[in-house]
Design a protein around this motif. Structure first.
Motif, mmCIF file in Angstrom:
data_model
loop_
_atom_site.group_PDB
_atom_site.id
_atom_site.type_symbol
_atom_site.label_atom_id
_atom_site.label_comp_id
_atom_site.label_asym_id
_atom_site.label_seq_id
_atom_site.Cartn_x
_atom_site.Cartn_y
_atom_site.Cartn_z
ATOM 1 N N UNK A 97 7.628 -11.535 3.318
ATOM 2 C CA UNK A 97 8.003 -12.863 3.798
ATOM 3 C C UNK A 97 6.983 -13.437 4.774
ATOM 4 N N UNK A 98 6.089 -12.582 5.286
ATOM 5 C CA UNK A 98 5.142 -13.057 6.280
ATOM 6 C C UNK A 98 3.688 -12.677 5.961
ATOM 7 N N UNK A 99 3.488 -11.567 5.253
ATOM 8 C CA UNK A 99 2.137 -11.056 5.010
ATOM 9 C C UNK A 99 1.674 -11.327 3.574
ATOM 10 N N UNK A 100 0.379 -11.281 3.394
ATOM 11 C CA UNK A 100 -0.221 -11.378 2.059
ATOM 12 C C UNK A 100 -0.408 -9.969 1.502
ATOM 13 N N UNK A 101 -0.045 -9.789 0.234
ATOM 14 C CA UNK A 101 -0.348 -8.523 -0.442
ATOM 15 C C UNK A 101 -1.860 -8.389 -0.530
ATOM 16 N N UNK A 102 -2.337 -7.166 -0.679
ATOM 17 C CA UNK A 102 -3.776 -6.907 -0.747
ATOM 18 C C UNK A 102 -4.197 -6.610 -2.184
ATOM 19 N N UNK A 103 -5.228 -7.279 -2.664
ATOM 20 C CA UNK A 103 -5.873 -6.902 -3.919
ATOM 21 C C UNK A 103 -6.982 -5.943 -3.524
ATOM 22 N N UNK A 104 -7.028 -4.776 -4.179
ATOM 23 C CA UNK A 104 -7.886 -3.700 -3.682
ATOM 24 C C UNK A 104 -8.721 -3.061 -4.782
ATOM 25 N N UNK A 105 -9.857 -2.577 -4.405
ATOM 26 C CA UNK A 105 -10.691 -1.658 -5.199
ATOM 27 C C UNK A 105 -10.872 -2.105 -6.641
ATOM 28 N N UNK A 106 -11.337 -3.338 -6.813
ATOM 29 C CA UNK A 106 -11.599 -3.857 -8.158
ATOM 30 C C UNK A 106 -13.036 -3.532 -8.568
ATOM 31 N N UNK A 107 -13.151 -2.922 -9.740
ATOM 32 C CA UNK A 107 -14.464 -2.551 -10.274
ATOM 33 C C UNK A 107 -14.470 -2.771 -11.779
#
Length: 178
Positions: A97-107
């Motif tokens: 409700x307050x934070x952004x999810x993280x997109x991580x380790x894309x290769x």
């Protein structure tokens, strides 16, 4: 290049050797137009696989006919980027409700660039994060990844130079509303 037929699945710990190989190839080849050899070595020291993503069931593998084409995931945890050996990791859970999810380790493997691998991973990540109530996602982009993220609707919010690997590696924090 034309789009190709791609399959995807969640990664398991058994995939780790193949993922490490793909990440090494991607960092070594795709960063060449943007970083010096010293910066590429530093990038290898600060980037890589975070096994928390595999354990959380949020890390995807993309394949074509059983050949590993790319990987990437998302996280409901505080850490924005970096691998298992990166300092400063934080496994605290985010509040959708307050934070952004993280997109991580894309290769993406260098032989599969510009074939829809990165876009597919982003879609999988965004859909999964949205399904858990997140309304925003953010990531830390390399210079090689920035054009893809901009094309997919991400906006730059902060320029960063990470010196933890020795030579400064330029990065760009980016955000998108889902």
């Amino acid at each position: 290049m034309p789009r190709i037929s791609l399959d995807h699945r969640l990664a398991t710990r058994a995939d780790m050797p193949a993922l490490a190989e793909l990440m090494n190839a991607a960092i070594g080849e795709l960063q060449k137009p943007f970083l010096t050899e010293t910066q590429i070595a530093s990038s290898r020291a600060i980037m890589g696989l975070d096994t928390q993503l595999i354990d959380d069931g949020t890390y995807f593998i993309v394949e074509q006919n059983g050949v590993l084409a790319g990987c990437g995931g998302w996280s409901r945890r505080e850490t924005l980027y970096g691998g298992d050996r990166s300092p400063g990791r934080d496994a605290a859970l985010l509040d959708p409700t307050r934070d952004a999810a993280r997109v991580r380790a894309m290769y993406t493997h260098p032989t599969f660039i510009r074939r829809g691998v990165g876009r597919l991973i982003l879609k999988l990540c965004e859909d999964a994060a949205r399904g858990e109530g997140f309304t925003r996602v953010e990531l830390m982009a390399t210079m090689a990844g920035e054009p893809l993220y901009r094309a997919c609707g991400f906006e730059a919010v902060e320029e960063v130079v990470d010196n933890r690997g020795g030579a400064g590696v330029p990065l760009l924090r980016m955000r998108k509303t889902l």
